[in-house]
Design a protein around this motif. Structure first.
Motif, PDB file in Angstrom:
ATOM      1  N   LEU A 171       0.813  -1.212   0.000  1.00 60.68           N
ATOM      2  CA  LEU A 171       0.000   0.000   0.000  1.00 60.68           C
ATOM      3  C   LEU A 171       0.847   1.262   0.000  1.00 60.68           C
ATOM      4  CD1 LEU A 171      -2.829  -0.993   2.511  1.00 60.68           C
ATOM      5  CD2 LEU A 171      -3.023  -0.791   0.022  1.00 60.68           C
ATOM      6  N   GLU A 172       2.080   1.183   0.479  1.00 66.20           N
ATOM      7  CA  GLU A 172       2.952   2.350   0.554  1.00 66.20           C
ATOM      8  C   GLU A 172       3.761   2.581  -0.718  1.00 66.20           C
ATOM      9  OE1 GLU A 172       5.185   1.580   4.134  1.00 66.20           O
ATOM     10  OE2 GLU A 172       3.630   2.502   5.390  1.00 66.20           O
ATOM     11  N   GLN A 173       3.556   1.777  -1.743  1.00 65.61           N
ATOM     12  CA  GLN A 173       4.265   1.980  -3.009  1.00 65.61           C
ATOM     13  C   GLN A 173       3.818   3.309  -3.616  1.00 65.61           C
ATOM     14  OE1 GLN A 173       6.679  -0.185  -4.259  1.00 65.61           O
ATOM     15  NE2 GLN A 173       6.404  -1.058  -2.224  1.00 65.61           N
ATOM     16  N   PRO A 174       4.648   3.888  -4.486  1.00 68.23           N
ATOM     17  CA  PRO A 174       4.264   5.170  -5.090  1.00 68.23           C
ATOM     18  C   PRO A 174       3.118   5.010  -6.096  1.00 68.23           C
ATOM     19  CG  PRO A 174       6.360   4.386  -5.986  1.00 68.23           C
ATOM     20  CD  PRO A 174       5.975   3.431  -4.900  1.00 68.23           C
TER      21      PRO A 174
ATOM     22  N   ARG B 204      -6.411  -6.690  -6.236  1.00 70.23           N
ATOM     23  CA  ARG B 204      -6.378  -7.673  -7.330  1.00 70.23           C
ATOM     24  C   ARG B 204      -5.257  -8.693  -7.136  1.00 70.23           C
ATOM     25  NH1 ARG B 204      -8.710  -3.218  -9.695  1.00 70.23           N
ATOM     26  NH2 ARG B 204     -10.699  -3.729 -10.650  1.00 70.23           N
ATOM     27  N   LEU B 205      -4.142  -8.251  -6.610  1.00 66.52           N
ATOM     28  CA  LEU B 205      -3.043  -9.175  -6.337  1.00 66.52           C
ATOM     29  C   LEU B 205      -3.449 -10.208  -5.292  1.00 66.52           C
ATOM     30  CD1 LEU B 205      -0.100 -10.088  -6.712  1.00 66.52           C
ATOM     31  CD2 LEU B 205       0.525  -8.439  -4.933  1.00 66.52           C
ATOM     32  N   LEU B 206      -4.111  -9.771  -4.236  1.00 65.73           N
ATOM     33  CA  LEU B 206      -4.587 -10.717  -3.218  1.00 65.73           C
ATOM     34  C   LEU B 206      -5.549 -11.738  -3.836  1.00 65.73           C
ATOM     35  CD1 LEU B 206      -5.232  -8.362  -0.164  1.00 65.73           C
ATOM     36  CD2 LEU B 206      -3.414 -10.070  -0.392  1.00 65.73           C
TER      37      LEU B 206
ATOM     38  N   SER C  68     -13.795  -3.676  -8.019  1.00 66.45           N
ATOM     39  CA  SER C  68     -14.124  -2.448  -8.772  1.00 66.45           C
ATOM     40  C   SER C  68     -15.167  -1.616  -8.045  1.00 66.45           C
ATOM     41  CB  SER C  68     -14.621  -2.815 -10.169  1.00 66.45           C
ATOM     42  OG  SER C  68     -13.579  -3.393 -10.924  1.00 66.45           O
ATOM     43  N   ALA C  69     -16.190  -2.269  -7.501  1.00 62.87           N
ATOM     44  CA  ALA C  69     -17.240  -1.548  -6.778  1.00 62.87           C
ATOM     45  C   ALA C  69     -16.681  -0.869  -5.521  1.00 62.87           C
ATOM     46  CB  ALA C  69     -18.378  -2.497  -6.411  1.00 62.87           C
ATOM     47  N   ALA C  70     -15.789  -1.555  -4.818  1.00 64.69           N
ATOM     48  CA  ALA C  70     -15.212  -0.968  -3.606  1.00 64.69           C
ATOM     49  C   ALA C  70     -14.390   0.272  -3.958  1.00 64.69           C
ATOM     50  CB  ALA C  70     -14.343  -2.004  -2.893  1.00 64.69           C
TER      51      ALA C  70
ATOM     52  N   GLU D 267      -5.221   3.568  -7.707  1.00 67.70           N
ATOM     53  CA  GLU D 267      -4.492   2.581  -8.515  1.00 67.70           C
ATOM     54  C   GLU D 267      -3.754   1.595  -7.617  1.00 67.70           C
ATOM     55  OE1 GLU D 267      -1.918   4.211 -11.519  1.00 67.70           O
ATOM     56  OE2 GLU D 267      -3.523   5.494 -12.307  1.00 67.70           O
ATOM     57  N   ARG D 268      -3.097   2.110  -6.585  1.00 63.67           N
ATOM     58  CA  ARG D 268      -2.391   1.234  -5.637  1.00 63.67           C
ATOM     59  C   ARG D 268      -3.358   0.280  -4.961  1.00 63.67           C
ATOM     60  NH1 ARG D 268       0.482   4.777  -1.452  1.00 63.67           N
ATOM     61  NH2 ARG D 268      -0.494   6.491  -2.536  1.00 63.67           N
ATOM     62  N   LEU D 269      -4.470   0.824  -4.519  1.00 68.12           N
ATOM     63  CA  LEU D 269      -5.465   0.009  -3.849  1.00 68.12           C
ATOM     64  C   LEU D 269      -5.981  -1.092  -4.771  1.00 68.12           C
ATOM     65  CD1 LEU D 269      -7.216  -0.558  -1.421  1.00 68.12           C
ATOM     66  CD2 LEU D 269      -8.836   1.142  -2.282  1.00 68.12           C
ATOM     67  N   GLY D 270      -6.331  -0.731  -5.991  1.00 67.48           N
ATOM     68  CA  GLY D 270      -6.804  -1.732  -6.949  1.00 67.48           C
ATOM     69  C   GLY D 270      -5.764  -2.802  -7.218  1.00 67.48           C
TER      70      GLY D 270
END
Length: 192
Positions: free
Chosen positions: A74-77, A89-91, A186-188, A82-85
């Motif tokens: 989550l701390e990536q730039p 999606r990775l999880l 996507s909805a979240a 976009e980071r959240l998505g």
């Protein structure tokens, strides 16, 4: 007389974590642990006290490593949404790619042992609190950058995202594909 086999307790905790994660606490027998760790029952009990003692250490290891990995992702730039998505999606992809469909050990533990095992419940609660806190901080970052409406309740949105993760990790255990998980993710993000 043969010398007892020496082992690294930290490696043993990691191996036990994999067994508990795959089978759950109740279905894991001491013999399962002995077989996975390659040690005798006496060594297992001398090192960890009990199956439950080893389980607590394994759950703590899971909590610490998984939460740290999530926070780091989550701390990536980049833009917050976009980071959240990317993280959500990775999880989902990791859960779907797992041949055992283990899901999340903490969520599985909550479903199996909540309230029946106060120590396990506390470990899970701490993990959920840290996860929710990381999401809340991400929301606040998005509010400061103008990407998320500053009038929205960051704590409520953090709770929503934490519950989204819990739900998608459960659904991924039985999903035939990524479609439903993609819709939820996507909805979240659209709710932000």
């Amino acid at each position: 007389m043969a010398r007892p086999k020496e082992f690294d307790p930290e490696v043993a905790v990691e191996q036990a974590m994999e067994v508990f994660w795959r089978k759950g606490y109740g279905a894991t027998t001491p013999q399962d642990l002995v077989d996975a760790l390659g040690i005798g029952k006496g060594s297992l009990y001398n090192a960890f006290g009990s199956k439950h003692g080893l389980f607590e250490r394994a759950l703590r290891r899971y909590r610490d490593t998984q939460t740290a990995a999530l926070v780091e992702m989550l701390e990536q730039p980049g833009p917050v949404k976009e980071r959240l998505g990317r993280v959500l999606r990775l999880l989902a992809e990791m859960d779907l790619a797992d041949p055992d469909r283990r899901g999340c050990m903490a969520v599985n533990t909550a479903a199996e042992l909540a309230r029946a095992d106060p120590e396990a419940t506390e470990h899970v609660r701490r993990m959920l609190d840290r996860t929710e806190g990381a999401f809340r901080e991400l929301i606040r970052e998005g509010q400061r950058s103008g990407e998320i409406d500053a009038g929205r309740n960051a704590a409520a949105l953090g709770s929503l995202l934490m519950n989204t993760v819990v739900g998608t990790r459960i659904v991924a255990r039985v999903a035939e594909g990524p479609e439903r998980l993609d819709r939820v993710i996507s909805a979240a993000i659209d709710c932000l």
